[in-house]
Design a protein around this motif. Structure first.
Motif, PDB file in Angstrom:
ATOM      1  N   GLU A   1     -35.921 -12.508  -3.927  1.00 47.58           N
ATOM      2  CA  GLU A   1     -35.066 -11.498  -3.306  1.00 47.58           C
ATOM      3  C   GLU A   1     -33.696 -11.627  -3.957  1.00 47.58           C
ATOM      4  O   GLU A   1     -32.812 -12.325  -3.461  1.00 47.58           O
ATOM      5  N   SER A   2     -33.535 -10.949  -5.086  1.00 51.82           N
ATOM      6  CA  SER A   2     -32.392 -11.219  -5.959  1.00 51.82           C
ATOM      7  C   SER A   2     -31.037 -10.897  -5.336  1.00 51.82           C
ATOM      8  O   SER A   2     -30.000 -11.356  -5.826  1.00 51.82           O
ATOM      9  N   THR A   3     -31.023 -10.106  -4.269  1.00 47.43           N
ATOM     10  CA  THR A   3     -29.748  -9.789  -3.605  1.00 47.43           C
ATOM     11  C   THR A   3     -29.608 -10.492  -2.256  1.00 47.43           C
ATOM     12  O   THR A   3     -28.633 -10.260  -1.539  1.00 47.43           O
ATOM     13  N   ALA A   4     -30.588 -11.320  -1.911  1.00 51.00           N
ATOM     14  CA  ALA A   4     -30.547 -12.010  -0.609  1.00 51.00           C
ATOM     15  C   ALA A   4     -29.344 -12.951  -0.542  1.00 51.00           C
ATOM     16  O   ALA A   4     -28.985 -13.605  -1.521  1.00 51.00           O
ATOM     17  N   GLN A   5     -28.738 -13.017   0.643  1.00 54.21           N
ATOM     18  CA  GLN A   5     -27.645 -13.956   0.896  1.00 54.21           C
ATOM     19  C   GLN A   5     -28.106 -14.943   1.963  1.00 54.21           C
ATOM     20  O   GLN A   5     -28.602 -14.542   3.019  1.00 54.21           O
TER      21      GLN A   5
ATOM     22  N   ARG B   1     -23.936 -16.101  -3.168  1.00 55.64           N
ATOM     23  CA  ARG B   1     -23.826 -14.670  -3.450  1.00 55.64           C
ATOM     24  C   ARG B   1     -22.825 -13.995  -2.509  1.00 55.64           C
ATOM     25  O   ARG B   1     -22.688 -14.388  -1.367  1.00 55.64           O
TER      26      ARG B   1
ATOM     27  N   LYS C   1     -32.377  -6.119   8.541  1.00 63.19           N
ATOM     28  CA  LYS C   1     -32.753  -7.049   7.467  1.00 63.19           C
ATOM     29  C   LYS C   1     -32.081  -8.406   7.664  1.00 63.19           C
ATOM     30  O   LYS C   1     -31.611  -9.054   6.718  1.00 63.19           O
TER      31      LYS C   1
ATOM     32  N   SER D   1     -24.591  -2.424   4.082  1.00 69.24           N
ATOM     33  CA  SER D   1     -25.443  -3.010   3.043  1.00 69.24           C
ATOM     34  C   SER D   1     -26.857  -3.224   3.569  1.00 69.24           C
ATOM     35  O   SER D   1     -27.079  -3.382   4.773  1.00 69.24           O
ATOM     36  N   GLN D   2     -27.829  -3.214   2.666  1.00 74.12           N
ATOM     37  CA  GLN D   2     -29.238  -3.292   3.044  1.00 74.12           C
ATOM     38  C   GLN D   2     -29.939  -4.520   2.468  1.00 74.12           C
ATOM     39  O   GLN D   2     -31.167  -4.609   2.537  1.00 74.12           O
ATOM     40  N   ASN D   3     -29.179  -5.440   1.886  1.00 78.03           N
ATOM     41  CA  ASN D   3     -29.818  -6.629   1.336  1.00 78.03           C
ATOM     42  C   ASN D   3     -30.240  -7.581   2.454  1.00 78.03           C
ATOM     43  O   ASN D   3     -29.726  -7.540   3.581  1.00 78.03           O
ATOM     44  N   MET D   4     -31.206  -8.444   2.159  1.00 81.42           N
ATOM     45  CA  MET D   4     -31.663  -9.437   3.121  1.00 81.42           C
ATOM     46  C   MET D   4     -30.576 -10.488   3.347  1.00 81.42           C
ATOM     47  O   MET D   4     -29.986 -10.999   2.386  1.00 81.42           O
TER      48      MET D   4
END
Length: 237
Positions: free
Chosen positions: A55-59, A237, A148, A107-110
């Motif tokens: 999940e390359s944008t997960a924080q 991140r 998310k 934002s919609q990142n995990m």
């Protein structure tokens, strides 16, 4: 999809490496239980690394109440909180959730909160504060999926008193080693008779959405330093 988090034990006994993927949209929250030496920390590091990698944008936010050497490689990183600072970590993550809930954060990142030794953390607080912290966790578990927001809890024993009614919102339950009766009752109540008391380090059971129990094995980590580096990327991140 977070790839290959566990191996199916029944297939492995036949010499077949059949992996299990984690589908966060279907099973958003995870609880991992196991006594010291069961492989719990080893597995949670692997899981966090998989999240950061796939999940390359997960924080990732990590609250390490235990505060031993297992996560000291994260000292100084953003979103890493140790021992008494875990209260700040939970609040920071909860603020992020509320920002998404009220539309301030679109934002919609995990975003993932990993809390190591939640029960021990609760036991360190006075009664009034415990109830406040439990309510925050309950809100995250019950309402986070739509935003998310994902919770991963790791502790030695599963005890319903630390989660209240929100315990039913753990859609993926993983027990490593031979669990206490208390942990079995909370996590695997309907399936206790299918659990053999012969689990060794890195083996156990997984229950998905209360419907399917699977005997599992934790995959081997070939390069721990590389894994630590990947986790660092996810937390900074």
């Amino acid at each position: 999809m977070v790839n290959k988090i566990l191996l199916r034990h029944d297939y492995l006994k036949l010499g077949i490496s059949q992996y299990i993927d984690w589908l966060p949209e279907k099973a958003p929250h995870i609880i991992v239980c196991g006594a010291t030496g069961s492989g719990k920390t080893y597995f949670t590091k692997l899981l966090l690394g998989k999240i950061a990698l796939f999940e390359s944008t997960a924080q990732i936010y990590i609250c390490d109440f235990k505060g031993d050497r297992d996560f000291e490689f994260l000292n100084g990183c953003n979103h890493f909180y140790r021992f008494i600072k875990c209260q700040d970590g939970l609040q920071d993550f909860y603020n992020r959730f509320q920002q998404r809930q009220n539309g301030e954060d679109k934002s919609q990142n995990m975003i993932v909160l990993f809390f190591d030794e939640w029960a021990a953390y609760c036991n360190s607080l006075d009664k009034k504060v415990i109830e406040i912290e439990k309510q925050k966790l309950s809100n995250l578990l019950m309402l986070g999926r739509s935003f998310k927001v994902h919770i991963i809890i790791a502790q030695q024993r599963a005890d319903a008193q630390y989660f209240g009614t929100a315990r039913d919102n753990f859609s993926l339950s993983i027990g490593l080693g031979n669990l206490s009766e208390e942990s079995k009752n909370m996590l695997f109540h309907e399936f206790k008779n299918q659990m053999n008391p012969d689990r060794t380090q890195g083996t156990g059971y997984m229950l998905t959405n209360g419907a399917e129990i699977t005997s599992v094995v934790v995959p081997a980590i070939t390069d721990m330093n590389k894994l630590h580096h990947v986790i660092k990327q996810g937390i900074e991140r």
